[in-house]
Design a protein around this motif. Structure first.
Motif, short mmCIF file in Angstrom:
data_model
loop_
_atom_site.label_atom_id
_atom_site.label_comp_id
_atom_site.label_asym_id
_atom_site.label_seq_id
_atom_site.Cartn_x
_atom_site.Cartn_y
_atom_site.Cartn_z
N ARG A 1 0.84 -1.21 0.00
CA ARG A 1 0.00 0.00 0.00
C ARG A 1 0.87 1.26 0.00
NH1 ARG A 1 -1.97 3.54 -1.07
NH2 ARG A 1 -3.97 4.50 -0.64
N HIS B 1 -3.81 8.37 -0.07
CA HIS B 1 -4.41 7.53 0.95
C HIS B 1 -5.53 8.33 1.62
CE1 HIS B 1 -4.02 4.36 4.10
NE2 HIS B 1 -4.47 5.33 4.89
N ASP C 1 -8.92 2.88 2.54
CA ASP C 1 -7.84 2.34 1.68
C ASP C 1 -6.99 1.30 2.40
OD1 ASP C 1 -8.73 3.95 -0.27
OD2 ASP C 1 -7.20 5.49 0.03
#
Lengths: 257, 307
Positions: B222, B230, B294
């Protein structure tokens, strides 16, 4: 250790009660047919009558049973996708195929032998087991189970819907080819088995029975040719099947499409 | 034995004109690793390559340094729970597991003992004497897992194992996988249900159309996706006051006031999460809850496949 278990568990599966009862019913049907044919053939010598019934019934049943059982060796597992459980066990693939094929051949031989004894009983009554031609048929059934079994297992590895192909070979090819003119009879396993069984020739039958019994052709090869030919066939087909199966990649049909 | 138990090197697999797996290189070691991807992504192809059902068209697949295709030596270390829902339906669960134990090379006594052990481990002891034909989907999944554990393998591959399990059974199944992983096993689980995978592991291999899009720790992956901001959602009764403080932070890209609070975007989530508690305490702000949409696999998956 897993070899013997594999052989015995497969044999036990082939000879499950439901299946045995089905084939017993078929064998009893053969007895009934034998009794009927005996009734309408009162003048025929018993040995000749047994020969007619054996070639018409038992040696038609043998390739049929073999076609059904041999295709169960692997193609049924492939169809049901349970093959994945076998392929991911620590068993060498040739051993897996060989043991399952042997179990199938054993089951085919047992069913065909029972049928032969029943047919002998329909001709000789209580003296069925003292029929000398029965013992000649035993030899032919044993090598026939191995020959048909190895051929059909090989075919089942090569083609889809193998059972249809094998049944066509068992009935159409094996009945017709042996009676074609020339040397075509060399291409039929039944010709070799007829030679190995050394049955007395059958005379004066209707054309239908004569065709089914393979009596339209006078072709008969010497036993000394039939035995080695059958052994070579069994070895070549078995080795070919094992070699092919060693390289076999399993992919479910819907994924392949 | 090496910790790199499974190794794929530029492995590709073609089905005629269709590619199933495209130039995949990765390694899988002990612990739970999730093989993620949508249907047709190549998960089952990769499983079949590792379990030796297929050979790679190009490249190389190794399990403990051996090519797995039709290799009994590899199968001694490997347990496989296939996606298929097919069994020998006439058998009982116990008989099925015993049968496969015998094919693993165990003698009668050991096969019986081992079958009982794995059946108990998957919680099927009370139902294993019924015929498989009458099993529910969940029971079938458990019996499949039991047969995969028979030889106490170092590597267990599970193809979509949670399909058909109810929530309680899923929890139990996942707990069982964690116990196996803690005992040093390598577990590769394929799934297309992302929230399930999140409960199992943070170590993922992400496949899409046969290609390996990403591999490694979910959080690291991520963070690597820094071209995608984000998002953080904050629930508060003071959205404007908090927004005013947050826009002053250099790594906050945007702040949007919503019905029950606000949503912001940042390129440096770690710095933001460090700064937020300090800000709240210093300015006396009141926050009911905050979370990031997210932080789950689904969003990462969406970003990576650009959908």
């Amino acid at each position: 250790m897993s070899s013997s278990y594999l052989y015995l568990s497969t044999l036990r599966d082939f000879l499950r009660l439901k299946r045995v009862l089905t084939w017993l019913a078929v064998s009893l049907g053969l007895v009934l047919m034998g009794v009927l044919i005996k009734r309408v053939s009162v003048d025929r010598p018993v040995d000749e009558l047994y020969s007619l019934l054996s070639s018409t019934l038992v040696f038609r049943l043998l390739p049929l049973v073999s076609a059904i059982f041999s295709t169960q060796v692997l193609s049924a597992e492939i169809e049901q996708k349970t093959i994945v459980y076998l392929l991911t066990r620590p068993i060498p693939r040739p051993q897996l195929l060989l043991m399952r094929s042997l179990a199938s051949m054993t089951a085919v031989a047992i069913i065909s032998l029972v049928a032969a004894v029943f047919v002998s009983a329909s001709v000789h009554g209580a003296g069925a087991l003292s029929n000398p031609y029965l013992y000649r048929d035993v030899k032919a059934i044993l090598i026939g189970a191995a020959a048909y079994g190895s051929l059909f297992v090989f075919i089942s590895l090569l083609v889809n819907r193998a059972m249809i192909v094998c049944i066509l070979i068992a009935f159409v090819w094996e009945t017709a080819v042996a009676q074609l003119p020339g040397s075509m009879y060399y291409l039929s396993i039944n010709s070799y088995l007829t030679s190995i069984a050394e049955r007395p020739s059958v005379t004066q039958t209707g054309p239908g029975l004569q065709f089914l019994s393979g009596g339209l052709s006078e072709n008969l090869m010497p036993t000394s040719v039939a035995w080695p030919a059958m052994l070579i066939l069994v070895i070549c087909m078995s080795v070919g099947a094992m070699a092919w199966f060693t390289r076999f990649e399993y992919l479910p049909r819907e994924d392949a499409e | 034995m090496s910790d790199l138990r499974i190794q794929l090197t530029e492995a590709s697999r073609w089905y005629g004109q269709v590619i199933g797996l495209n130039d995949v290189s990765c390694t899988v070691g002990p612990g739970v690793t999730a093989l993620l991807g949508m249907n047709g992504a190549g998960k089952s192809t990769m499983m079949r390559l590792i379990t030796g059902q297929l050979r790679p068209t190009t490249g190389d697949v190794r399990v403990y340094g051996h090519a797995p295709f039709a290799n009994p030596e590899v199968f001694r270390h490997l347990g496989y729970c296939p996606e298929i829902d097919n069994f020998y339906e006439h058998m009982t669960g116990r008989r099925f597991v015993y049968h496969l134990a015998r094919l693993n090379g165990f003698d009668h006594a050991k096969a019986r003992r081992r079958a009982d052990e794995v059946i108990e481990a998957v919680g099927m002891s009370d139902r294993c004497d019924r015929k498989i034909a009458g099993y529910s989907k969940g029971m079938r999944q458990r019996i499949k897992l039991a047969q995969a554990m028979l030889n106490d393998p170092d590597i267990i591959l599970l193809d979509e194992p949670l399909n058909g399990l109810d929530p309680v059974a899923r929890r139990e199944y996942i707990d069982l996988l964690h116990r196996l992983a803690e005992s040093g096993k390598t577990i590769l689980v394929s799934s297309h249900i992302l929230h399930e995978v999140e409960q199992m592991t943070r170590s993922i291999l992400l496949l899409h159309r046969g290609r390996l899009l990403a591999s490694g720790d979910l959080k690291v992956i991520r963070e690597l996706l820094d071209k995608y901001p984000h998002r953080v959602r904050i629930q508060t009764d003071q959205p404007r006051e908090i927004a005013q403080e947050l826009v002053a932070l250099p790594y906050v890209l945007s702040v949007q006031v919503t019905r029950d609070g606000l949503e912001l975007q940042t390129r440096e989530p770690s710095r933001f999460y460090d700064a937020l508690p300090v800000l709240v305490l210093e300015k006396g702000l009141h926050i009911r809850e905050f979370h990031s949409p997210d932080n789950n696999l689904e969003s990462i998956f969406r970003y990576l496949v650009n959908e």
